[in-house]
Motif scaffolding. Sequence first.
Motif, PDB file in Angstrom:
ATOM      1  N   TYR A 112       0.826  -1.205   0.000  1.00  0.00           N
ATOM      2  CA  TYR A 112       0.000   0.000   0.000  1.00  0.00           C
ATOM      3  C   TYR A 112       0.858   1.252   0.000  1.00  0.00           C
ATOM      4  CZ  TYR A 112       0.516   0.047   5.194  1.00  0.00           C
ATOM      5  OH  TYR A 112       0.990   0.076   6.482  1.00  0.00           O
ATOM      6  N   THR A 113       0.311   2.312  -0.555  1.00  0.00           N
ATOM      7  CA  THR A 113       1.124   3.510  -0.780  1.00  0.00           C
ATOM      8  C   THR A 113       1.415   4.275   0.509  1.00  0.00           C
ATOM      9  OG1 THR A 113      -0.734   5.027  -1.179  1.00  0.00           O
ATOM     10  CG2 THR A 113       0.054   3.770  -3.067  1.00  0.00           C
ATOM     11  N   PHE A 114       0.669   4.036   1.559  1.00  0.00           N
ATOM     12  CA  PHE A 114       0.898   4.743   2.824  1.00  0.00           C
ATOM     13  C   PHE A 114       2.126   4.190   3.563  1.00  0.00           C
ATOM     14  CE2 PHE A 114       0.054   6.091   7.186  1.00  0.00           C
ATOM     15  CZ  PHE A 114      -0.414   7.376   6.999  1.00  0.00           C
ATOM     16  N   CYS A 115       2.529   2.994   3.158  1.00  0.00           N
ATOM     17  CA  CYS A 115       3.597   2.238   3.821  1.00  0.00           C
ATOM     18  C   CYS A 115       4.962   2.885   3.533  1.00  0.00           C
ATOM     19  CB  CYS A 115       3.516   0.824   3.253  1.00  0.00           C
ATOM     20  SG  CYS A 115       4.868  -0.280   3.504  1.00  0.00           S
ATOM     21  N   PRO A 116       5.745   3.260   4.562  1.00  0.00           N
ATOM     22  CA  PRO A 116       6.981   4.003   4.300  1.00  0.00           C
ATOM     23  C   PRO A 116       8.231   3.135   4.195  1.00  0.00           C
ATOM     24  CG  PRO A 116       6.567   4.002   6.629  1.00  0.00           C
ATOM     25  CD  PRO A 116       5.473   3.162   6.003  1.00  0.00           C
TER      26      PRO A 116
ATOM     27  N   PRO B 212       8.040   0.381  -0.112  1.00  0.00           N
ATOM     28  CA  PRO B 212       8.966   1.063  -1.026  1.00  0.00           C
ATOM     29  C   PRO B 212      10.306   0.343  -1.163  1.00  0.00           C
ATOM     30  CG  PRO B 212       8.607   2.392   0.951  1.00  0.00           C
ATOM     31  CD  PRO B 212       7.626   1.263   0.993  1.00  0.00           C
TER      32      PRO B 212
ATOM     33  N   VAL C 297      11.659  -0.522  -4.778  1.00  0.00           N
ATOM     34  CA  VAL C 297      12.985  -0.073  -5.219  1.00  0.00           C
ATOM     35  C   VAL C 297      13.797  -1.273  -5.695  1.00  0.00           C
ATOM     36  CG1 VAL C 297      15.207   0.794  -4.358  1.00  0.00           C
ATOM     37  CG2 VAL C 297      13.119   2.080  -3.907  1.00  0.00           C
TER      38      VAL C 297
ATOM     39  N   ALA D   7      12.475  -2.396  -9.053  1.00  0.00           N
ATOM     40  CA  ALA D   7      12.884  -1.458 -10.101  1.00  0.00           C
ATOM     41  C   ALA D   7      14.354  -1.677 -10.451  1.00  0.00           C
ATOM     42  CB  ALA D   7      12.647  -0.015  -9.634  1.00  0.00           C
TER      43      ALA D   7
ATOM     44  N   ARG E  58      -7.596   3.756   0.817  1.00  0.00           N
ATOM     45  CA  ARG E  58      -6.747   4.919   0.560  1.00  0.00           C
ATOM     46  C   ARG E  58      -6.124   4.902  -0.827  1.00  0.00           C
ATOM     47  NH1 ARG E  58      -3.834   5.264   6.479  1.00  0.00           N
ATOM     48  NH2 ARG E  58      -3.130   3.189   5.859  1.00  0.00           N
TER      49      ARG E  58
ATOM     50  N   LYS F 236      -5.695   6.544  -9.163  1.00  0.00           N
ATOM     51  CA  LYS F 236      -4.750   7.651  -9.379  1.00  0.00           C
ATOM     52  C   LYS F 236      -3.595   7.596  -8.380  1.00  0.00           C
ATOM     53  CE  LYS F 236      -4.529  12.716  -9.735  1.00  0.00           C
ATOM     54  NZ  LYS F 236      -3.280  12.822  -9.020  1.00  0.00           N
ATOM     55  N   GLN F 237      -3.959   7.319  -7.128  1.00  0.00           N
ATOM     56  CA  GLN F 237      -2.932   7.240  -6.084  1.00  0.00           C
ATOM     57  C   GLN F 237      -1.903   6.159  -6.435  1.00  0.00           C
ATOM     58  OE1 GLN F 237      -2.706   9.075  -3.205  1.00  0.00           O
ATOM     59  NE2 GLN F 237      -1.327   7.866  -1.938  1.00  0.00           N
TER      60      GLN F 237
ATOM     61  N   ASP G 146       0.258   7.340  -9.528  1.00  0.00           N
ATOM     62  CA  ASP G 146       1.250   8.364  -9.189  1.00  0.00           C
ATOM     63  C   ASP G 146       2.382   7.779  -8.354  1.00  0.00           C
ATOM     64  OD1 ASP G 146      -0.399  10.067 -10.484  1.00  0.00           O
ATOM     65  OD2 ASP G 146      -1.117  11.136  -8.708  1.00  0.00           O
ATOM     66  N   TYR G 147       2.011   6.910  -7.421  1.00  0.00           N
ATOM     67  CA  TYR G 147       2.995   6.344  -6.507  1.00  0.00           C
ATOM     68  C   TYR G 147       3.966   5.416  -7.251  1.00  0.00           C
ATOM     69  CZ  TYR G 147       4.796   3.914  -2.360  1.00  0.00           C
ATOM     70  OH  TYR G 147       5.602   3.379  -1.392  1.00  0.00           O
TER      71      TYR G 147
ATOM     72  N   HIS H  37       6.736   6.698  -9.548  1.00  0.00           N
ATOM     73  CA  HIS H  37       7.935   7.192  -8.887  1.00  0.00           C
ATOM     74  C   HIS H  37       9.045   6.137  -8.880  1.00  0.00           C
ATOM     75  CE1 HIS H  37      10.381   9.259  -5.892  1.00  0.00           C
ATOM     76  NE2 HIS H  37      10.464   8.111  -5.260  1.00  0.00           N
ATOM     77  N   PHE H  38       8.662   4.887  -8.859  1.00  0.00           N
ATOM     78  CA  PHE H  38       9.646   3.803  -8.793  1.00  0.00           C
ATOM     79  C   PHE H  38      10.038   3.332 -10.188  1.00  0.00           C
ATOM     80  CE2 PHE H  38       7.344   3.812  -4.834  1.00  0.00           C
ATOM     81  CZ  PHE H  38       8.374   3.795  -3.910  1.00  0.00           C
TER      82      PHE H  38
ATOM     83  N   ARG I 235      14.189   7.194  -1.110  1.00  0.00           N
ATOM     84  CA  ARG I 235      13.530   8.164  -1.988  1.00  0.00           C
ATOM     85  C   ARG I 235      12.027   7.909  -1.961  1.00  0.00           C
ATOM     86  NH1 ARG I 235      13.074   5.676  -7.443  1.00  0.00           N
ATOM     87  NH2 ARG I 235      14.319   3.785  -7.450  1.00  0.00           N
TER      88      ARG I 235
ATOM     89  N   MET J 168       2.807  13.058  -2.605  1.00  0.00           N
ATOM     90  CA  MET J 168       1.605  12.751  -3.366  1.00  0.00           C
ATOM     91  C   MET J 168       0.736  13.998  -3.462  1.00  0.00           C
ATOM     92  SD  MET J 168       2.319   9.592  -3.992  1.00  0.00           S
ATOM     93  CE  MET J 168       0.792   8.959  -4.661  1.00  0.00           C
TER      94      MET J 168
ATOM     95  N   LYS K 105      -7.157  10.077   0.904  1.00  0.00           N
ATOM     96  CA  LYS K 105      -7.100   9.878   2.351  1.00  0.00           C
ATOM     97  C   LYS K 105      -5.700   9.507   2.815  1.00  0.00           C
ATOM     98  CE  LYS K 105     -11.753   7.945   2.467  1.00  0.00           C
ATOM     99  NZ  LYS K 105     -12.453   6.662   2.503  1.00  0.00           N
TER     100      LYS K 105
ATOM    101  N   ASN L  68       4.447   9.407   2.401  1.00  0.00           N
ATOM    102  CA  ASN L  68       5.266   9.105   3.573  1.00  0.00           C
ATOM    103  C   ASN L  68       6.660   8.677   3.146  1.00  0.00           C
ATOM    104  OD1 ASN L  68       2.931   9.515   5.128  1.00  0.00           O
ATOM    105  ND2 ASN L  68       2.333   7.370   4.910  1.00  0.00           N
ATOM    106  N   GLY L  69       7.577   8.732   4.098  1.00  0.00           N
ATOM    107  CA  GLY L  69       8.940   8.297   3.822  1.00  0.00           C
ATOM    108  C   GLY L  69       9.555   7.687   5.061  1.00  0.00           C
TER     109      GLY L  69
END
Lengths: 195, 152
Positions: free
Chosen positions: A66-70, A74, A78, A81, A105, A109-110, A113-114, A117-118, B39, B43, B48, B53-54
Motif C-alpha cells: 500500500y502507498t501509505f507504507c513508508p 517502497p 525499489v 525497479a 486509501r 490515481k494514487q 502516481d505512486y 515514482h519507482f 527516496r 503525493m 485519504k 510518507n517516507g
Amino acid sequence: MYHRLTALLALVFLAAAAGAAENPALKSGVFNPPRMAPDFSLRGSDGTELKLSRYRGKVVALGFGYTFCPDVCPTTLVDLAAARKKLGADDENFQVVYVTVDPERDSVKQLRDYLAHFDPTFVGATGTPEQLAGVYKAYGVLISKKAYKESKAAYLVHHSSFVYLIDPEGKQRALVPFGRSASDIAHDVKALLKR
Amino acid sequence: MVIHRLRLLVLSVVLSVTASAYGQAGDSALRVEGAWARRAPMMSGDSKAGSGNGAVYATLVNPGKQLDALVAAASDAAGTVEIHESYQDMGMMMMRPVGKIEVPPGGKVEMKPGGYHIMLLNLKHDLKAGQTVNVTLQFQKTGKISVKAEIK
C-alpha cells in the motif's frame, strides 16, 4: 477463515523451502510442481481492466502492499525497479503488478502516481472489497488493519510481504521473501525467461 | 641533534592535538551514523492517504556508560515524524509505532528496512535521490542531534 489462510501460507512456505533445496537454479523459494497462477480481473492503475493473463509471455512479479507504507513496500518496489534495470533487453519481458492491500486509501490515481515514482512500467491494481478478497485468498495473502493511538496515521495495514514470480506460461514459480537483493530477483527472472 | 629534538617535539604536539580532537568528538558521546532516507514521492494530497510518507534510517552508537534512548524525531520535510518498527509475524509484515528505541551503553542499534525506522508522514516535498533531508533526533539523555540524511 484466518486459520485456513495461515495453514495455506504454512504449506506454501514448506513447499517453497523443500523446492529450494531440490532446485538450486532459482535463488527464491520455488513451487514444485508449479501450479497455474490464479487469474483475476481488477482495475489497473493504467486505467484498464487488469487481467493477470494479459501478461502471458512475460515474467510477472506480483506483489501486495500500500502507498501509505513508508518502509517495507517502497523497499520492495525499489528492489524490483533495480532488478528490472539489471535485465537489459529482457526488461520488456518483465512486468511488475502491485495489488493494493488498502483500497480505502489507494485509488487508481494514487497507485498510478505512486508507482510511477519507482518505475513507469509498474502497474497497480485495486478493485471492490469482494474482488480483492478473492485475490488475497487465491494467493494466501494475509491482511489486517490496525489503528494505534500513538500514531497520527489513521491506521496501518499488516500484510504478507512476499512477491510471487509467475513464468511466461502463467505458472506460479517462485516466492520471493522480503529483503531479497535486486541481483537475486533479476537472476530468477532471467532463469524463468530462458525456459 | 637539535633538529631531531625539534622533530620529536613537533610530532608529540601533533599527536596530542589529534588525540584531544578525537577525545572531544567522541569518547562517550552518543553518535548518529550513516543516516539515509529512502527516496519517496510527495503525493497530490487529494486522497485519504495524505501527501505521502517516507522513512529515515541510521545507526545509533552509544559508547558511553549510560543507557540512552531515541524518544522523538523531527524533520522540516514532513508534517509529522514518528518512530516505527516493522517486524515479521507468521509471514506477515507488521508495522507499529514505538515510544522509544533504547541504545544500551557500549552498544549500537541499526535502523534498517524491515526494522526500526523514522517515519516521515505527510511529506512536504519529494525525497529525491542524491539530495539530503534534515532530521533532528531527540535522545533521552544526550538531547538533540541533527543530521542530514542522504536520500538513496
